[in-house]
Design a protein around this motif. Structure first.
Motif, PDB file in Angstrom:
ATOM      1  N   TYR A   1      -7.147  50.096  27.395  1.00 12.11           N
ATOM      2  CA  TYR A   1      -7.456  51.151  28.359  1.00 12.11           C
ATOM      3  C   TYR A   1      -7.973  52.432  27.710  1.00 12.11           C
ATOM      4  N   ASN A   2      -7.659  52.668  26.446  1.00 13.65           N
ATOM      5  CA  ASN A   2      -8.115  53.886  25.776  1.00 13.65           C
ATOM      6  C   ASN A   2      -9.297  53.624  24.848  1.00 13.65           C
ATOM      7  N   HIS A   3     -10.087  52.598  25.144  1.00 13.36           N
ATOM      8  CA  HIS A   3     -11.176  52.247  24.230  1.00 13.36           C
ATOM      9  C   HIS A   3     -12.228  53.345  24.140  1.00 13.36           C
ATOM     10  N   GLU A   4     -12.477  54.059  25.231  1.00 17.50           N
ATOM     11  CA  GLU A   4     -13.487  55.120  25.162  1.00 17.50           C
ATOM     12  C   GLU A   4     -13.021  56.262  24.266  1.00 17.50           C
ATOM     13  N   GLU A   5     -11.741  56.597  24.345  1.00 22.50           N
ATOM     14  CA  GLU A   5     -11.191  57.633  23.460  1.00 22.50           C
ATOM     15  C   GLU A   5     -11.267  57.187  22.005  1.00 22.50           C
ATOM     16  N   LEU A   6     -10.961  55.933  21.740  1.00 19.14           N
ATOM     17  CA  LEU A   6     -10.999  55.428  20.366  1.00 19.14           C
ATOM     18  C   LEU A   6     -12.425  55.394  19.830  1.00 19.14           C
ATOM     19  N   ARG A   7     -13.368  55.074  20.679  1.00 18.84           N
ATOM     20  CA  ARG A   7     -14.771  55.071  20.239  1.00 18.84           C
ATOM     21  C   ARG A   7     -15.205  56.458  19.773  1.00 18.84           C
ATOM     22  N   LYS A   8     -14.707  57.491  20.443  1.00 18.42           N
ATOM     23  CA  LYS A   8     -15.055  58.861  20.055  1.00 18.42           C
ATOM     24  C   LYS A   8     -14.505  59.212  18.680  1.00 18.42           C
ATOM     25  N   ARG A   9     -13.469  58.500  18.255  1.00 19.26           N
ATOM     26  CA  ARG A   9     -12.881  58.740  16.937  1.00 19.26           C
ATOM     27  C   ARG A   9     -13.575  57.929  15.852  1.00 19.26           C
ATOM     28  N   LEU A  10     -14.641  57.240  16.233  1.00 18.83           N
ATOM     29  CA  LEU A  10     -15.358  56.393  15.283  1.00 18.83           C
ATOM     30  C   LEU A  10     -16.829  56.805  15.203  1.00 18.83           C
ATOM     31  N   PRO A  11     -17.115  58.053  14.829  1.00 22.19           N
ATOM     32  CA  PRO A  11     -18.516  58.490  14.731  1.00 22.19           C
ATOM     33  C   PRO A  11     -19.256  57.686  13.668  1.00 22.19           C
ATOM     34  N   GLY A  12     -20.477  57.369  13.978  1.00 20.59           N
ATOM     35  CA  GLY A  12     -21.265  56.609  13.013  1.00 20.59           C
ATOM     36  C   GLY A  12     -21.166  55.110  13.200  1.00 20.59           C
ATOM     37  N   HIS A  13     -20.245  54.662  14.012  1.00 15.31           N
ATOM     38  CA  HIS A  13     -20.145  53.222  14.263  1.00 15.31           C
ATOM     39  C   HIS A  13     -21.093  52.823  15.379  1.00 15.31           C
ATOM     40  N   ARG A  14     -21.692  51.678  15.227  1.00 15.96           N
ATOM     41  CA  ARG A  14     -22.626  51.173  16.223  1.00 15.96           C
ATOM     42  C   ARG A  14     -21.962  50.042  17.010  1.00 15.96           C
ATOM     43  N   PHE A  15     -21.840  50.235  18.316  1.00 17.77           N
ATOM     44  CA  PHE A  15     -21.211  49.239  19.168  1.00 17.77           C
ATOM     45  C   PHE A  15     -22.274  48.391  19.853  1.00 17.77           C
TER      46      PHE A  15
ATOM     47  N   MET B   1      -9.767  50.651  35.439  1.00 17.84           N
ATOM     48  CA  MET B   1     -10.906  50.353  34.579  1.00 17.84           C
ATOM     49  C   MET B   1     -11.386  48.924  34.871  1.00 17.84           C
ATOM     50  N   THR B   2     -12.451  48.794  35.629  1.00 18.01           N
ATOM     51  CA  THR B   2     -12.937  47.467  35.999  1.00 18.01           C
ATOM     52  C   THR B   2     -14.397  47.525  36.428  1.00 18.01           C
ATOM     53  N   ASP B   3     -15.117  46.454  36.170  1.00 19.82           N
ATOM     54  CA  ASP B   3     -16.490  46.305  36.636  1.00 19.82           C
ATOM     55  C   ASP B   3     -16.600  45.157  37.636  1.00 19.82           C
ATOM     56  N   VAL B   4     -15.453  44.714  38.155  1.00 15.62           N
ATOM     57  CA  VAL B   4     -15.443  43.613  39.122  1.00 15.62           C
ATOM     58  C   VAL B   4     -14.527  43.986  40.286  1.00 15.62           C
ATOM     59  N   PRO B   5     -14.627  43.298  41.418  1.00 17.31           N
ATOM     60  CA  PRO B   5     -13.751  43.583  42.559  1.00 17.31           C
ATOM     61  C   PRO B   5     -12.277  43.386  42.206  1.00 17.31           C
ATOM     62  N   PHE B   6     -11.418  44.231  42.777  1.00 16.01           N
ATOM     63  CA  PHE B   6      -9.991  44.165  42.470  1.00 16.01           C
ATOM     64  C   PHE B   6      -9.179  44.501  43.713  1.00 16.01           C
ATOM     65  N   GLY B   7      -7.875  44.330  43.606  1.00 17.19           N
ATOM     66  CA  GLY B   7      -6.970  44.661  44.698  1.00 17.19           C
ATOM     67  C   GLY B   7      -5.570  44.887  44.169  1.00 17.19           C
ATOM     68  N   VAL B   8      -4.612  44.978  45.078  1.00 26.48           N
ATOM     69  CA  VAL B   8      -3.229  45.212  44.696  1.00 26.48           C
ATOM     70  C   VAL B   8      -2.349  44.171  45.374  1.00 26.48           C
ATOM     71  N   LEU B   9      -1.359  43.660  44.637  1.00 25.41           N
ATOM     72  CA  LEU B   9      -0.381  42.748  45.219  1.00 25.41           C
ATOM     73  C   LEU B   9       0.677  43.600  45.910  1.00 25.41           C
ATOM     74  N   LEU B  10       0.815  43.456  47.209  1.00 25.76           N
ATOM     75  CA  LEU B  10       1.684  44.315  48.004  1.00 25.76           C
ATOM     76  C   LEU B  10       2.741  43.479  48.707  1.00 25.76           C
ATOM     77  N   SER B  11       3.947  43.472  48.143  1.00 24.91           N
ATOM     78  CA  SER B  11       5.028  42.668  48.724  1.00 24.91           C
ATOM     79  C   SER B  11       5.758  43.407  49.840  1.00 24.91           C
ATOM     80  N   GLY B  12       5.663  44.728  49.846  1.00 21.76           N
ATOM     81  CA  GLY B  12       6.438  45.527  50.787  1.00 21.76           C
ATOM     82  C   GLY B  12       7.686  46.103  50.165  1.00 21.76           C
ATOM     83  N   GLY B  13       7.967  45.711  48.917  1.00 18.47           N
ATOM     84  CA  GLY B  13       9.062  46.314  48.178  1.00 18.47           C
ATOM     85  C   GLY B  13       8.650  47.658  47.611  1.00 18.47           C
TER      86      GLY B  13
END
Length: 647
Positions: free
Chosen positions: A125-139, A293-305
């Motif tokens: 989940y923190n990949h964008e933050e980690l990328r900022k700590r890697l200047p000069g790296h090519r992804f 963080m997603t590029d596809v459709p998602f939802g939530v499992l809702l039990s009512g609890g």
């Protein structure tokens, strides 16, 4: 396309020429799409990690065929793309479920010069933050997992190590070993990965802090080491295998595990931080938001609890403005399963309050019974509670995936953090209360995490669990457990600190009756008739005579009930190895307690059942009818508003 397994070694060698190789071996290391879809066989190798996204590394050409075939056994976890990589006598295999950057994030993934190769199951989940700590790296891709291949070199001093490589021991220099613990701890997410350093043919494997993603490790007689996301990738070829422990990494230097996750609660030290409901609320909201963080459709499992309802409430409140909302809109889809369920009405009440597009899936008890064998095959367990709860989740996941949804967010982990199971009513003191929560968290990978991951992954669906966010766990487990203690005289029911954190009268997160609702275990909440139906079904297949000899047939984790015996028979048809049965924990349990907590109440030793209704004197629908007056009083306490208490 390869249509059948080669019958002898002469046929195997040309077959292996079709596998993508690194540049060192003479052909280009490229697309996993050349994998033959008609093959059959088992997963094996020096290192194998097929995952939801599955991967593997294998030693020597004789194992290459199995590497090529292994993906078939785990294709359900990642149906979107198949990846296979060879370097010398090592093979990496991968099945991808594309959630982030589905267009270009196929695995294996590499650093700039392709000397580091990694396959990952999970989300960083923190990949964008980690990328900022890697200047000069090519992804090369937008994949959240690619950052792992770059972190290895960027943050790792050199040290001498011993490397294991099939079939010899030798010494080389490696850049990541000394920093290994810190490198993995930088990752914020759920993950299992295997990383190969082609410069010296060394490797590391690691699993996330709690064990949200599954992982197993095995050993072959010829000296090979295998790693797989599911046991079925190892059970036919390994002499012995076991669960890869959460929060650990395995390095090729010494062939052993090292724990990289070392929070204060792990040693069961009693915390003393005061309870601050706003701090707890904000920590949970952050945990939920980062999982959008997603590029596809998602939802939530809702039990009512309470737990799933809070997840849905936070998503609904904060989804606007997120990347997910930009792509898929701001209206959340929620999903609920019913097998004669007391949760169904509560889930609908929450959905109406939040304005979600709500989907109810209805199944009969017979539908669930018919799926039991498939559930045991996919979850790889014979634990009674896990199978009871996994079956409705397994059925629901198939429906969700059929709707085009590939990721769901769920509420697992809250009861372990806050002592939400009903047996916590009997905790003798705050110290034992806290120790039990620690024991429960450490065991999550064998129970709720296993269920949430494997029951959904069986259909190529990913489940994310914000309550098990590392940052949120630090906050929740740092609270003085005196605040978590269940004290009816003060109006504190189970998980009071969590309920209070989201009790906002000015702008309610949830309806009051949901915020104060008594805990229902998922296996109970989907329908009491479901549990009773399972017991009746097992009684038809397991005789009294069979039970009399159970301890001789199954000396390890001897089944105590006909239901447990029935599940054990099915499990051992799929996984007959002793190593397989040892991966499943045992011991007495009441309402999902550990064996230690059974000692809290003398009555429990006479009614050892994992159902929440076994918490006699606590659950409003407990098995013991003689305790009804006390039960009614306990249930009324859920309507009492906590007053005179500050956070």
């Amino acid at each position: 396309m390869i249509e059948q397994e080669p019958s002898d070694q002469k046929e195997r060698e040309p077959f292996l020429e079709k596998i993508p190789r690194s540049k060192e071996t003479g052909t280009e290391s490229t697309s996993p799409g050349t994998r033959g879809s008609g093959t059959r066989g088992r997963c094996c190798g020096s290192m194998a990690t097929p995952s939801s996204e599955g991967l593997g590394l294998y030693p020597s050409s004789s194992f290459g065929l199995f590497a090529f075939q292994s993906i078939v056994w785990l294709k359900h976890r990642g149906p979107d793309w198949s990846g296979l990589y060879q370097h010398g006598d090592c093979f990496l295999a991968h099945q991808r479920l594309a959630i982030v950057d589905p267009a270009s994030g196929d695995q294996p993934l590499y650093n700039e010069d392709e000397t580091i190769v990694v396959t990952v199951n999970g989300e960083i989940y923190n990949h964008e933050e980690l990328r900022k700590r890697l200047p000069g790296h090519r992804f090369r891709t937008g994949s959240d997992c690619e950052v792992i291949a770059h972190l290895v070199r960027a943050f790792s001093p050199t040290s001498a190590i011993s490397i294991y490589r099939f079939p010899l021991w030798f010494h080389r220099r490696c850049k990541y070993e000394e920093y290994g613990e810190g490198f993995v701890d930088m990752l914020d997410g759920m993950f299992s990965f295997v990383l190969l350093d082609t410069r010296d043919d060394s490797f590391i494997a690691a699993r996330d802090a709690i064990g949200i993603t599954p992982l197993y490790i095995g050993w072959g007689l010829e000296g090979s080491v295998w790693i797989s996301s599911e046991m079925k990738g190892l059970n036919d070829e390994c002499q012995r295998f076991e669960v890869f422990p959460p929060g650990h990494m395995y390095t090729s230097k010494g062939g052993s595990h090292e724990r990289w996750y070392n929070p204060p609660w792990y040693v069961e030290a009693i915390p003393s931080a005061p309870y601050d409901r706003l701090v707890l609320r904000e920590a949970f909201e952050k945990a939920v938001i980062k999982r959008l963080m997603t590029d596809v459709p998602f939802g939530v499992l809702l039990s009512g609890g309470l737990d799933s309802s809070l997840v849905a409430a936070v998503i609904s409140r904060h989804m606007a403005g997120t990347r997910a909302a930009e792509q898929w809109g701001t209206q959340l889809h929620s999903f609920c399963v019913d097998v004669g369920s007391p949760d169904l009405k509560a889930a609908k009440d929450v959905a109406d309050h939040l304005g979600t597009v709500h989907h109810e899936f209805h199944f009969t008890v017979q539908d669930g019974i018919d799926a039991i064998e498939d559930v045991i095959y996919h979850t790889e367990t014979y634990d009674v509670t896990t199978i009871r709860a996994s079956t409705p989740m397994f059925l629901m996941s198939r429906k969700i995936k059929a709707m085009g949804v590939k990721m769901v967010i769920s509420g697992e982990g809250s009861d372990e953090l806050f002592g939400g199971y009903l047996y916590f009513h009997r905790a003798p003191n705050k110290e034992e209360f806290h120790r039990e929560t620690c024991r429960k968290i450490k065991a999550l990978h064998q129970y709720d995490c296993l269920r949430a991951n494997k029951a959904t992954s069986a259909w190529g669906l990913e489940a994310r669990v914000p309550f098990l966010d590392k940052g949120f766990i630090d906050v929740a487990m740092g609270i003085d457990p005196e605040w978590k203690m269940i004290k009816p005289d003060l109006g504190r029911i189970e998980k009071w600190v969590l309920r209070k954190a989201f009790d906002d009268e000015a702008k309610p997160y949830l309806p009051k009756h949901i915020l104060d609702r008594q805990k229902e275990q998922f296996s109970d909440g989907v329908g009491y008739s479901w549990i009773d139906g399972l017991k009746a079904h097992a009684a038809e297949h397991v005789s009294d005579k069979m039970m009399q000899h159970a301890e001789h047939i199954s000396p390890y984790n001897t089944p105590a009930t006909k239901e447990a015996y029935h599940y054990r028979m099915i499990f051992e048809r799929f996984f007959p190895q002793n190593s397989a049965r040892l991966t499943v924990p045992g011991g007495p349990s009441v309402a999902c307690s550990t064996a230690k907590a059974v000692e809290w109440d003398a009555q429990w030793s006479k009614n050892v059942d994992p159902s929440g209704r076994a918490a006699v004197g606590v659950h409003s629908s407990a098995y013991d009818p003689t305790a009804q007056s006390l039960l009614d009083a306990k249930h009324r306490m859920t309507e009492v508003k906590a007053s005179g208490l500050t956070g």
